[in-house]
Scaffold this active site. Sequence first.
Site, mmCIF file in Angstrom:
data_model
loop_
_atom_site.group_PDB
_atom_site.id
_atom_site.type_symbol
_atom_site.label_atom_id
_atom_site.label_comp_id
_atom_site.label_asym_id
_atom_site.label_seq_id
_atom_site.Cartn_x
_atom_site.Cartn_y
_atom_site.Cartn_z
ATOM 1 N N ASP A 277 0.827 -1.209 0.000
ATOM 2 C CA ASP A 277 0.000 0.000 0.000
ATOM 3 C C ASP A 277 0.867 1.268 0.000
ATOM 4 O O ASP A 277 2.100 1.197 -0.065
ATOM 5 C CB ASP A 277 -0.934 -0.060 1.221
ATOM 6 C CG ASP A 277 -2.311 0.515 0.949
ATOM 7 O OD1 ASP A 277 -2.411 1.421 0.101
ATOM 8 O OD2 ASP A 277 -3.278 0.070 1.596
ATOM 9 N N ASP B 138 -10.321 3.372 -3.634
ATOM 10 C CA ASP B 138 -10.995 2.158 -3.163
ATOM 11 C C ASP B 138 -12.412 2.011 -3.730
ATOM 12 O O ASP B 138 -13.152 2.984 -3.845
ATOM 13 C CB ASP B 138 -11.110 2.168 -1.630
ATOM 14 C CG ASP B 138 -9.757 2.004 -0.964
ATOM 15 O OD1 ASP B 138 -8.726 2.074 -1.656
ATOM 16 O OD2 ASP B 138 -9.747 1.825 0.259
#
Length: 374
Positions: free
Chosen positions: A125, A182
């Site tokens: 990430d 997302d």
Amino acid sequence: MLATTPPMGWNTWNTFGRNIDADLIVGTARAMVDTGLQAAGYEYIVIDDVWQGSERVDGRLGADPTRFPGGIKPLANEIHGMGLKLGIYSSAGTLTCEGELASYGNEEIDAQTFAEWEIDFLKYDYCHLPPGIDGPGLYRKMAQALRSTGRDIILSMCEWGVNQPWNWGASVGAHMWRTTEDIFDSWESIVEIGFGPQADLHPFAGPGRWNDPDMLVVGMYGAGNVGRGGCSDAEYRTHFTQWCLLAAPLMIGCDIRSMTAATEAILLNREVIAVNQDLLGVQARKIGEQVHQGDWSQVWAKPLADGSIAVGLYNLGDKSRKVSAAFEPLGVAPDRSCLVRDIWAGEDRGVHQASYATEVESHGTALLRITPQR
Ligand code: GLA
């Protein structure tokens, strides 16, 4: 080469968020086998954020001892024993997005640790980067660290498209890269992510290098960490079809221990999965779009290795309507007729000249396989 076709599996994040433990991982792996998902090609069980313990021990990351009492290694053994693969998560910054320990400055030792645990997939990430740092450089560093372990580990970059990772992801050694923010379990999120900017990214995908428009929300029905009202089965079918045409990694996000029959029918459709896993590895292009007084349709096409073309007819509008695909823009010679198969219906629709049209329900999809005739 790793990831010659888009990786398939399941990830904890969409439904379970922070609430994960060893029992969930093992139970999900069992369900992967028992439901036939494994036989259909799903392979990776990925532990997303919030598996970590609160401090490094001898410089190494470890799992939270309450939720993962045996640590990660025995879990990996159990997963491998079922013929599946195990993935894990870290961040290129000093902390993960949920504020857990991450890998900045510890890339080598963390890669070593993951390899010793026999991890097969790392989602990496982008939260909490030190100011001014070169993001792509951090991914190169982790990719090198993973390579030098000698273990085959898929690197799944999750920098949300910020630095246009499709331009450099493969060259730093990643196998897939998130192209968007997302996803949420809502129709709006599916449309925004799946039917917008992805259209320009087809030149960058291919065997070993995939654009990743985030994980699947199919079957969540509004329950769970990224639940936002949920979707209808027709909307989930549209979502799954588009991810298959986009040659996207297929990472399931619902609770596969308790799928509805409709969810199973979507996630386990072998003919649809075959479009995603086609060995040519070409990502679909947007062929056409019609917007007219509340009507909204799109046509996408993905060439397949056997010379046929997978075509998605999408009705993104609010009323049922006819959607049509002309054959010539798909690359079919004008004098060729085509055999049309409706994949979700599981039926051939005969041989057609020049174009094919069919009624598509609101927010629904027809997925065709179009085969030019000799
Ligand atoms: C970011 C990622 C998500 C998930 C969370 C975990 O938001 O984009 O996919 O991994 O972090 O904290």
